[in-house]
Design an enzyme around this catalytic site. Sequence first.
Site, PDB file in Angstrom:
ATOM      1  N   TYR A   1       0.630  -1.099   0.049  1.00  0.00           N
ATOM      2  CA  TYR A   1       0.159  -0.061   0.164  1.00  0.00           C
ATOM      3  C   TYR A   1       0.859   1.079   0.092  1.00  0.00           C
ATOM      4  O   TYR A   1       0.727   2.180   0.793  1.00  0.00           O
ATOM      5  CB  TYR A   1      -0.952  -0.077   1.381  1.00  0.00           C
ATOM      6  CG  TYR A   1      -1.725  -1.567   1.483  1.00  0.00           C
ATOM      7  CD1 TYR A   1      -2.799  -1.696   0.531  1.00  0.00           C
ATOM      8  CD2 TYR A   1      -1.460  -2.132   2.360  1.00  0.00           C
ATOM      9  CE1 TYR A   1      -3.492  -2.607   0.603  1.00  0.00           C
ATOM     10  CE2 TYR A   1      -2.047  -3.242   2.491  1.00  0.00           C
ATOM     11  CZ  TYR A   1      -3.016  -3.523   1.624  1.00  0.00           C
ATOM     12  OH  TYR A   1      -3.796  -4.783   1.842  1.00  0.00           O
TER      13      TYR A   1
ATOM     14  N   TYR B   1     -12.344  -7.915   6.208  1.00  0.00           N
ATOM     15  CA  TYR B   1     -11.216  -7.786   5.382  1.00  0.00           C
ATOM     16  C   TYR B   1     -10.817  -9.471   5.066  1.00  0.00           C
ATOM     17  O   TYR B   1     -10.701 -10.165   5.954  1.00  0.00           O
ATOM     18  CB  TYR B   1      -9.869  -7.339   6.104  1.00  0.00           C
ATOM     19  CG  TYR B   1      -8.540  -7.260   5.121  1.00  0.00           C
ATOM     20  CD1 TYR B   1      -8.749  -6.470   4.240  1.00  0.00           C
ATOM     21  CD2 TYR B   1      -7.521  -8.251   5.515  1.00  0.00           C
ATOM     22  CE1 TYR B   1      -7.570  -6.422   3.130  1.00  0.00           C
ATOM     23  CE2 TYR B   1      -6.795  -8.251   4.560  1.00  0.00           C
ATOM     24  CZ  TYR B   1      -6.387  -7.481   3.435  1.00  0.00           C
ATOM     25  OH  TYR B   1      -5.461  -7.602   2.588  1.00  0.00           O
TER      26      TYR B   1
HETATM   27  C1  LIG Z   1      -8.973 -12.234   7.941  1.00  0.00           C
HETATM   28  C2  LIG Z   1      -7.882 -12.001   6.682  1.00  0.00           C
HETATM   29  N1  LIG Z   1      -8.262 -12.782   5.747  1.00  0.00           N
HETATM   30  C3  LIG Z   1      -7.340 -12.986   4.579  1.00  0.00           C
HETATM   31  C4  LIG Z   1      -6.168 -12.208   4.738  1.00  0.00           C
HETATM   32  C5  LIG Z   1      -5.207 -12.306   3.468  1.00  0.00           C
HETATM   33  O1  LIG Z   1      -3.968 -13.082   3.911  1.00  0.00           O
HETATM   34  P1  LIG Z   1      -2.617 -12.765   2.833  1.00  0.00           P
HETATM   35  O2  LIG Z   1      -2.225 -11.550   3.241  1.00  0.00           O
HETATM   36  O3  LIG Z   1      -1.902 -13.894   3.285  1.00  0.00           O
HETATM   37  O4  LIG Z   1      -3.016 -12.823   1.553  1.00  0.00           O
HETATM   38  C6  LIG Z   1      -5.969 -11.497   5.832  1.00  0.00           C
HETATM   39  C7  LIG Z   1      -4.512 -10.625   5.867  1.00  0.00           C
HETATM   40  O5  LIG Z   1      -4.208  -9.660   6.580  1.00  0.00           O
HETATM   41  C8  LIG Z   1      -6.834 -11.489   6.939  1.00  0.00           C
HETATM   42  O6  LIG Z   1      -6.481 -10.830   8.060  1.00  0.00           O
END
Ligand SMILES: Cc1ncc(COP(=O)(O)O)c(C=O)c1O
Length: 431
Positions: free
Chosen positions: A20, A148
């Site tokens: 970002y 998220y």
């Molecule tokens: C709840 C959740 N799902 C999915 C992700 C995505 O994971 P990655 O960054 O390993 O792709 C994150 C990353 O922060 C997350 O907190």
Amino acid sequence: MARKIDELLQFDRKHIWHPYTSIDSPLGVYLVDSAQGVRLRLQDGRELIDGMASWWSVIHGYNNSHLTLALQQQAERLAHVMFGGLTHEPAIRLAKLLIDITPEGLNRVFFCDSGSVAVEVAMKMAIQCSYAQGHTGKNKFLTIRSGYHGDTFHAMSVCDPVTGMHQLYQGILPQYLFADKPNCLFTDEWDETDIESLKHLLEANHQSICAVILEPIVQGAGGMHFYHPRYLRRVRELCDRYQVLLIADEIATGFGRSGRLFACEHARITPDILCLGKALTGGYMTLAAVLATAEVGHVISRGQPGVFMHGPTFMANPLACSVALRSVELLIETDWRSNVLRIEEQLTKGLIPCREISGVKDVRILGAIGVVELERPVNMARIQQRFVDNGVWVRPFGPLVYIMPPYVINDDDLQTLTGAVCRVVEAELSQ
Ligand SMILES: Cc1ncc(COP(=O)(O)O)c(C=O)c1O
């Protein structure tokens, strides 16, 4: 040495994209040379106590001798092999352990590369499940605001529409359904009206919804909210009533962070599909796992084309599986629950005083997660420098200053960390 550091940082600044950031005018970064336990050692010799566990992942601390050894031994044996037509012991033993420790009923395992990919895989499973049953119009997802789930396209489509920048990708992201974010907090008395928004959406649209996807209990990067376990129970009940799958994204919460081994346990539910990542390998490598019920597996396999359509090159990488196996073993061999409780108590003691600072909106703690929410977003460059000057590594986003340290942190280091958060927040807000 100073010259070498300068050269490296200059190259980085000019050529390398960080998460970002603008490539033309990026914020500064710090050059890390090594790390041990909870300490990050910068190339210029400074040491920082880590409050981030490298975004939830480094639960056993850096350079953990058990994990390093597992990785070294596996590297000498088999660093990688394709998973199509071949298998290996690290993947088999890891799958077995994950089946043993995750909520009852999840016993089909798909290994993939990262959290976002795990979310893609889970969503594809839900769609294939629907199609296999002949429900071709049942291919939408329902989720909750402030969530998220990652940065790939389908994962993004179920992230909060505002913070997930849906506007920016208009016309490209699939349009899904968003229920209001749960308002009833973890420690509040349960309020049945909290589930109304999601309930209405499900009632009205269940024929076109294949799955509900959410982060159980802790909404992480979408706002660091801790919501009521009863909300999750209601979601499970509603999914059952309307025959919609429930996908629990425990990529951030998995492996003890919320005070339970998996956050679903707060509500005593089993999702149909569970996504794990981040702390799975103790932060050593990227690896994620998607666990599904036998039913999900059977339905997909009985439909067309009779297979689950996903197979990444580095699926179940043996190095990642070995280090994950050791990491999970290490966690469950220790009294992780009392340790997380100890951290929770220390975070509470250390961060609650922030409530007295004018401009602090809320302070909340759950398990080994501590959040100080400000009334306005921080100045990132300034606050980052202040944290480093205070000898700690904390990386806020927006108005959220939050810490989730490695579980191996001792009370003294934790006190230094929370003390620094209070001081830096106060300085930031007086600016
Ligand atoms: C709840 C959740 N799902 C999915 C992700 C995505 O994971 P990655 O960054 O390993 O792709 C994150 C990353 O922060 C997350 O907190």
